[in-house]
Structures are given as structure tokens and as C-alpha cells.
Write an enzyme that holds these catalytic residues in place. Structure first.
Site, PDB file in Angstrom:
ATOM      1  N   HIS A   1      -4.541 -16.064  15.391  1.00 40.09           N
ATOM      2  CA  HIS A   1      -3.684 -17.441  14.940  1.00 40.09           C
ATOM      3  C   HIS A   1      -2.593 -18.047  14.826  1.00 40.09           C
ATOM      4  CE1 HIS A   1      -5.185 -20.363  12.257  1.00 40.09           C
ATOM      5  NE2 HIS A   1      -3.951 -20.191  11.642  1.00 40.09           N
TER       6      HIS A   1
ATOM      7  N   CYS B   1      10.132  -5.258   7.178  1.00 40.86           N
ATOM      8  CA  CYS B   1       9.053  -5.091   6.055  1.00 40.86           C
ATOM      9  C   CYS B   1       9.840  -5.641   4.796  1.00 40.86           C
ATOM     10  CB  CYS B   1       8.282  -4.177   5.766  1.00 40.86           C
ATOM     11  SG  CYS B   1       7.252  -3.525   7.458  1.00 40.86           S
TER      12      CYS B   1
ATOM     13  N   ASP C   1       1.747   6.128   5.475  1.00 41.82           N
ATOM     14  CA  ASP C   1       3.257   5.121   6.381  1.00 41.82           C
ATOM     15  C   ASP C   1       3.948   5.368   5.601  1.00 41.82           C
ATOM     16  OD1 ASP C   1       1.741   3.522   5.785  1.00 41.82           O
ATOM     17  OD2 ASP C   1       2.203   3.061   8.312  1.00 41.82           O
TER      18      ASP C   1
ATOM     19  N   ASP D   1      -0.330  -6.708   8.757  1.00 44.74           N
ATOM     20  CA  ASP D   1       1.053  -6.815   8.587  1.00 44.74           C
ATOM     21  C   ASP D   1       1.462  -7.553   9.178  1.00 44.74           C
ATOM     22  OD1 ASP D   1       2.820  -4.754   6.902  1.00 44.74           O
ATOM     23  OD2 ASP D   1       0.960  -3.341   7.634  1.00 44.74           O
TER      24      ASP D   1
ATOM     25  N   ASP E   1      -3.252   2.551   2.719  1.00 46.15           N
ATOM     26  CA  ASP E   1      -2.645   1.619   3.696  1.00 46.15           C
ATOM     27  C   ASP E   1      -3.663   1.102   3.656  1.00 46.15           C
ATOM     28  OD1 ASP E   1       0.046   3.021   4.659  1.00 46.15           O
ATOM     29  OD2 ASP E   1      -1.201   4.670   4.242  1.00 46.15           O
TER      30      ASP E   1
ATOM     31  N   ASP F   1      -1.052   1.094  10.023  1.00 50.19           N
ATOM     32  CA  ASP F   1      -1.903   1.304   8.765  1.00 50.19           C
ATOM     33  C   ASP F   1      -3.363   1.907   9.033  1.00 50.19           C
ATOM     34  OD1 ASP F   1       0.063   0.915   6.654  1.00 50.19           O
ATOM     35  OD2 ASP F   1      -0.268  -1.252   7.153  1.00 50.19           O
TER      36      ASP F   1
HETATM   37 CO    CO Z   1       1.000   1.905   5.572  1.00 44.29          CO
HETATM   38 CO    CO Z   2       0.783  -2.309   5.824  1.00 44.11          CO
END
Ligand code: CO
Ligand code: CO
Length: 346
Positions: free
Chosen positions: A139, A17, A226, A67, A50, A90
Site C-alpha cells: 500500500h 525506530c 529483539d 513495523d 514482538d 519480529d
Molecule cells: Co520487536
Molecule cells: Co516491532
């Protein structure tokens, strides 16, 4: 034929992240685009929540999120499992139940063995199974840098949706997982720590937030999110802003992975951590007894981090008690106030 004995975290410039664009980087640009509006959208752009939420009827709303992260583990299976846990999170963070997912894989086809792709998909698939979430497609594309993630669809009752908004003065703030995954990944990537050190971070990054969300709802949480790439303080700031409240953290209560404070004290800071603090520093009041390393921890970008929950104060101890068997580090780390002090780390 590519190689399989490659250290995956070494392939990317960033980690997990931490590869996100800095917070706020897109805000001004987005304002210049004329975006479609739809009254069935319950949660859309703008709110920094989220996931997006779309009301189908009075009983059901769809949750939709995606994500994608760069490698946060050196083995393909763990990387896939962490990415899936992170993507599913999320949906849980909004109080929802995941239904189905699509895989998104960017793979350096010429340089890496297809076995690595297989390992990633295997790890992700096992997490989806654990979450009882179907895989319905995906994908892939040939890319210079390895990236993997998912788009996930879930459902929630429109009246039971949990967002950044809704926290009330007097609420407690509960965090379910220890902080420090960003710094732990960086140490692994830089070769400063070994796999044994990294095992604890990996354990938490592959722990679903499903049970935590279930317990938060059971204990009447008012707001939830989160903690991911922007760090604890920025995610708390989203809650404060959307709920119209202030937040005070007790720095002594922040749960942390073993060995991470030492790395932070040594100044081992990721670019993302520095960007997070750059964005947050004028919004946070830091108490005199709080060390610089502790401030860093509160800005550490998390991958597949824990839930930050705002339950009524009267339920906070019971919530932590029920979380403990599943999230041993769960703790009350602060509380919500109505004073206009913004975010405080005291
Ligand atoms: Co989040
Ligand atoms: Co996220």
C-alpha cells in the site's frame, strides 16, 4: 520532477525506530477501549511482545507483525533493506519463520523522485529474497514525510513459540548484535559523522536475525525478544515483567559499535534515548562503577537490533560460540535472577 541526490535521513524529524511514541504513551488510552477477545489469540495486546500470534490448529500458529520507520540511511536501497530486516525481525524474535510480506510506503510524491521509491522497494525486496519470504502486495500513499515498512506474516509451532515470558532464574542473557545504532544514525543525520563511520551500523541493521533465532531455539532458549526502539533496558524489563524474574546486566559485557561511546560521552543524545531513560530510570538499579555514557547506551533506541536471548546457563557458552561466525559481537551480557530487584546495570 523531484530530486534523487537528497540526504534521506535529513527529511525526517526522527530516525527509524526512534520515531516511535514514548513507551507507555498509549497504555492508559488503550485501557479505555473495549477490544475484541478471542481464545485463539496466543499473544495479543498487553504483553508487549514482538508480534501477535494466532493459533490455527495444534500444529500451526500465525505470527503477524508490522513495523514502519523513517529514513535510517541516506541511500534509498539501504533504507529499504534495513526497514525489511527490521520488520522481519519480529517474526524471528518469536521463534517463527516469515512467509509473506506487504510493503507500506508513505512517499512525498511531489518533492521526491520516484527513483527513490524504487530504490527502497529494491532494497526491501532483496532482503525478503534472502529471508525466503514472499512479497504479496502493499500500500502506498502520498505523505509529507517519507516512511517505509512492512507487515509480515509467519508461522510457528504453538509449542515452540518464544516470547518475553518464560525466562527462568539462572538463565543467561545473550545479545547478538552491538548496541548504538540509534546514536550512529543520529550522528549521520546531524552530519557529525560520515558514511564510512556509518558502514558498521548499516551492516548490522541489514543482518537478518534468522540465524540467531535458529541457534537460540537449537540451544533451548526460554525467552527471546529483539532489541529495538525502546532500548536494551526496556526490552529487558518486558522480559522481567512477563517472566516474573529480575535481570542483572554486566555493563562491561555490552557490545557496542565503534565510535558510539565517544558520541554518548559527548552528550549526543536522541530524544528517543532520553524518553526511554525517563520511562526506565525508576525501574533500574545502576551500579557505582557504571558511567553515564554506558547508561545512555543501554537506553539507545535500536533499529533492526539484535536478539536478546535467555538460554539455560548450561547452554549459554555454546550458543555464543555458534553465534560468533554470524554475529561477531555476540556475548553473554547478563543473567536472570529471582530476586525482586527489577533491572540492574552493574
Ligand atoms: Co520487536
Ligand atoms: Co516491532
Amino acid at each position: 520532477m523531484g530530486k534523487t541526490d537528497v540526504k534521506l535521513t535529513g527529511l525526517s524529524r526522527f530516525c527509524g525506530c526512534g520515531a516511535k511514541l514514548p513507551l507507555g504513551a498509549l497504555d492508559d488510552l488503550l485501557k479505555t477501549i473495549d477490544l475484541p477477545v478471542d481464545r485463539r489469540v496466543l499473544v495479543g495486546l498487553g504483553s508487549r511482545d514482538d508480534a501477535g500470534v494466532y493459533k490455527l490448529n495444534d500444529d500451526t500458529a500465525l505470527i503477524f507483525t508490522t513495523d514502519i520507520i523513517t529514513p535510517v540511511a541516506n541511500d534509498a536501497y539501504s533504507y529499504g533493506a534495513i526497514a525489511a530486516t527490521n520488520a522481519l525481525s519480529d517474526v524471528y524474535a518469536m521463534g517463527g519463520t516469515p512467509l509473506m510480506a506487504l510493503n507500506i510506503l508513505c512517499f512525498p510524491y511531489k518533492n521526491l523522485d520516484p527513483e527513490i521509491a524504487l530504490g527502497i522497494l529494491h532494497g526491501a525486496g532483496d532482503k525478503l529474497k534472502e529471508a525466503n519470504c514472499a512479497l504479496v502486495g502493499g500500500h502506498s500513499l502520498d505523505d509529507q514525510e517519507l516512511k517505509f515498512g512492512q507487515a509480515v506474516v509467519g508461522t510457528v509451532h504453538p509449542d515452540r513459540l518464544l516470547t518475553n515470558a518464560g525466562a527462568k532464574p539462572g538463565d543467561a542473557l545473550v545479545l547478538t548484535k552491538p548496541l548504538g545504532t540509534g546514536t550512529a544514525v543520529k550522528a549521520l543525520k546531524d552530519g557529525k559523522r560520515d558514511e564510512a563511520f556509518y558502514a558498521e551500523a548499516k551492516k548490522w541493521m541489514t543482518t537478518l536475525n534468522a540465524k540467531g533465532a535458529e541457534l537460540a531455539i537449537h540451544h533451548g532458549a526460554h525467552a527471546m525478544t529483539d532489541v529495538t526502539g525502546f532500548g536494551l533496558l526496556a526490552h529487558a524489563w518486558n522480559i522481567a515483567r512477563e517472566s516474573g524474574v529480575s535481570i542483572e546486566f554486566d555493563h562491561r559485557a555490552l557490545p557496542v559499535l565503534v565510535g558510539v561511546m565517544e558520541l554518548l560521552e559527548a552528550g549526543d543524545l536522541s530524544t528517543a534515548l532520553k524518553n526511554n531513560w525517563k520511562f526506565m530510570r525508576d525501574k533500574v538499579r545502576v551500579g557505582p562503577g557504571v558511567s553515564q555514557a554506558m547508561v545512555h547506551l543501554a537506553n539507545d533506541p535500536q533499529t533492526s537490533g539484535g536478539l536478546l536471548i535467555a538460554p539455560p546457563e548450561s547452554h549459554a557458552a555454546a550458543l555464543v560460540h555458534d553465534l560468533k561466525p554470524f554475529y561477531g559481537h555476540a556475548a553473554i551480557i547478563g543473567h536472570v535472577t529471582d530476586s525482586k530487584t527489577g533491572i540492574a546495570l552493574l
